[in-house]
Write an enzyme that holds these catalytic residues in place. Structure first.
Site, PDB file in Angstrom:
ATOM      1  N   CYS A 208       0.797  -1.234   0.000  1.00 30.35           N
ATOM      2  CA  CYS A 208       0.000   0.000   0.000  1.00 30.35           C
ATOM      3  C   CYS A 208       0.825   1.277   0.000  1.00 30.35           C
ATOM      4  O   CYS A 208       0.281   2.362  -0.203  1.00 30.35           O
ATOM      5  CB  CYS A 208      -0.947   0.004   1.193  1.00 30.35           C
TER       6      CYS A 208
ATOM      7  N   HIS B 154      -9.157   3.374  -2.012  1.00 20.23           N
ATOM      8  CA  HIS B 154      -7.746   3.013  -1.827  1.00 20.23           C
ATOM      9  C   HIS B 154      -7.261   2.159  -3.002  1.00 20.23           C
ATOM     10  O   HIS B 154      -7.207   0.940  -2.916  1.00 20.23           O
ATOM     11  CB  HIS B 154      -7.601   2.264  -0.494  1.00 20.23           C
TER      12      HIS B 154
ATOM     13  N   CYS C 130      -0.069   2.134   6.535  1.00 24.23           N
ATOM     14  CA  CYS C 130       0.351   0.801   6.948  1.00 24.23           C
ATOM     15  C   CYS C 130       0.592  -0.035   5.691  1.00 24.23           C
ATOM     16  O   CYS C 130       0.147   0.317   4.598  1.00 24.23           O
ATOM     17  CB  CYS C 130      -0.684   0.138   7.853  1.00 24.23           C
TER      18      CYS C 130
ATOM     19  N   GLY D 292       0.887  -4.166   4.186  1.00 29.51           N
ATOM     20  CA  GLY D 292       0.674  -5.597   4.395  1.00 29.51           C
ATOM     21  C   GLY D 292       1.973  -6.333   4.670  1.00 29.51           C
ATOM     22  O   GLY D 292       3.018  -5.971   4.136  1.00 29.51           O
TER      23      GLY D 292
END
Length: 414
Positions: free
Chosen positions: A94, A351, A383, A385
């Site tokens: 991300c 997103h 954040c 993954g």
């Protein structure tokens, strides 16, 4: 912080609208067309000769790497770049769009080239795979608890954060309502037109297959009437007795963004406006099972590298992957919520994984420009993954102390 000729500056940052995957305005738009629109915009709107760009780095997540790398090269040709301008992709989940910008800044600082574009693109209409896209994993991962946790569905990590750190369903739903409320207000005010590039594309009727030409220029996932009563009716998605719902998590989306960087000395020579200064970037690792806490660790790391404290930051763009982790990170850092995601976040806007970092740069820097002298430093964070957090510090382009001749030497002061 003084102005120096070798500062890495942003002279343009634009994005497409962010649209609902498989249902929104870009559901029938291919990723290379999405990317081409923003690549073209950053050079056209600065009157830059495309051949001067030393590299284009594109953050992208879901599509197979070699396929997306080819599509990004195709997008550069669509946008009018010559053979001589290379392209590559980067995938740090991300944070990929922000990582692309950081990679370009680092390359310019290292002297690899003078001008570069950090971008991001994601078409979750085209590439989204239920369950996260894993086609299989090494069975040995089951013998290593942290490795095993890297395979957890993101929604489960959201539930873990809520449970471990005591983030209630009500807090999460309140964050979601606020995100939609702020995003709707930003759209209504017209301020987002500064950062959004209108995209001429087509939409296909799923029943008749008839094609219709459209221009997409507004984020289409925002629900102005979002409210606590309606959100409370939604069932949890990942855990029966959990708190993460479709209403308090980020939307899957399509979109792209691009950021044009160079040294301050070159921008001044070309007479280009300086939108922002790239001050620092940090990536930190955290437990995979609570990957959402990443911003709470990465933001202090990035501000320290910039010689600042978290309290020195005037504006934040923190990705709302899940309300649980967003609420936790803001509470942990004791942030003033009037400074965070002032135009809404991913719960409302969406997103598009690889594009989000570049989208945030456009959103943050244009908002800092509007706020002027009361808004000197901004932070983007998200954040990641498998258990990481990324953050970058930016300074408003016209806010340096022209009379100062000192710069940070050891990272401990400014």
């Amino acid at each position: 912080m003084a102005a120096f000729g070798d500062d890495i500056v942003i002279v343009a940052a634009y994005r497409t609208a962010i649209c609902k995957a498989r249902r929104g305005g870009f559901k029938d738009t291919l990723p290379d067309d999405l990317l081409a629109s923003v690549l073209k915009a950053v050079v056209e709107r600065t009157s830059l000769d495309p051949s001067e760009v030393g590299d284009i780095v594109v953050g992208t997540v879901i599509a197979p790497g070699s396929q997306r790398a080819m599509e990004c090269r195709v997008a550069a040709y669509f946008a009018g770049f010559p053979d001589s301008v290379p392209v590559r992709t980067v995938n740090r989940q991300c944070s990929s769009g922000l990582q692309a910008v950081a990679d370009v800044a680092a390359s310019i600082r290292a002297g690899y080239y003078d001008i570069g574009i950090g971008a991001g693109v994601e078409s979750m209409s085209t590439d989204h795979i239920p369950g996260g896209g894993f086609h299989g994993s090494n069975p040995r991962a089951q013998d290593f608890p942290k490795a095993r946790d890297c395979l957890l569905p993101m929604g489960i990590t959201s539930e873990n954060v809520a449970e471990r750190f005591g983030v209630t369903r009500e807090e999460q739903d309140m964050a979601a309502v606020e995100s939609h409320k702020r995003a709707a207000a930003a759209i209504a005010s017209g301020k987002l037109k500064d950062e959004i590039i209108p995209v001429a594309t087509k939409i296909v009727d799923p029943e008749t297959k008839a094609e219709k030409a459209i221009v997409v220029s507004v984020d289409d996932g925002v629900r102005p009437n979002s409210n606590m009563a309606d959100l409370a009716k939604l069932k949890t998605v990942f855990k029966q007795d959990g708190s993460t719902t479709a209403g308090n998590a980020s939307q899957i989306s399509d979109g792209a963004g691009a950021v044009l960087l160079m040294k301050r000395s070159l921008a001044m020579k070309k007479g280009l406006p300086i939108l922002g200064v790239f001050r620092s970037f940090a990536v930190t690792g955290v437990e995979p099972s609570v990957m959402g806490i990443g911003p709470a660790v990465a933001i202090p790391a990035a501000t320290k590298l910039a010689g600042l404290n978290v309290s020195d930051i005037d504006l934040f763009e923190i990705n709302e992957a899940f309300a649980s982790q967003y609420v936790y990170s803001c509470k942990k850092l004791e942030l003033d919520m009037e400074k965070v995601n002032v135009n809404g976040g991913a719960i409302a806007i969406g997103h598009p994984l690889g594009a989000t970092g570049a989208r945030c740069v456009a959103t943050l820097l244009h908002e800092m420009k509007r706020r002027g002298k009361d808004c000197r430093f901004g932070v983007i964070s998200m954040c990641i993954g498998t258990g990481m957090g990324a953050a970058a510090v930016f300074e408003r382009g016209d806010s340096v102390d022209n009379l100062s001749n000192a710069r940070v030497a050891n990272g401990d002061s400014h």
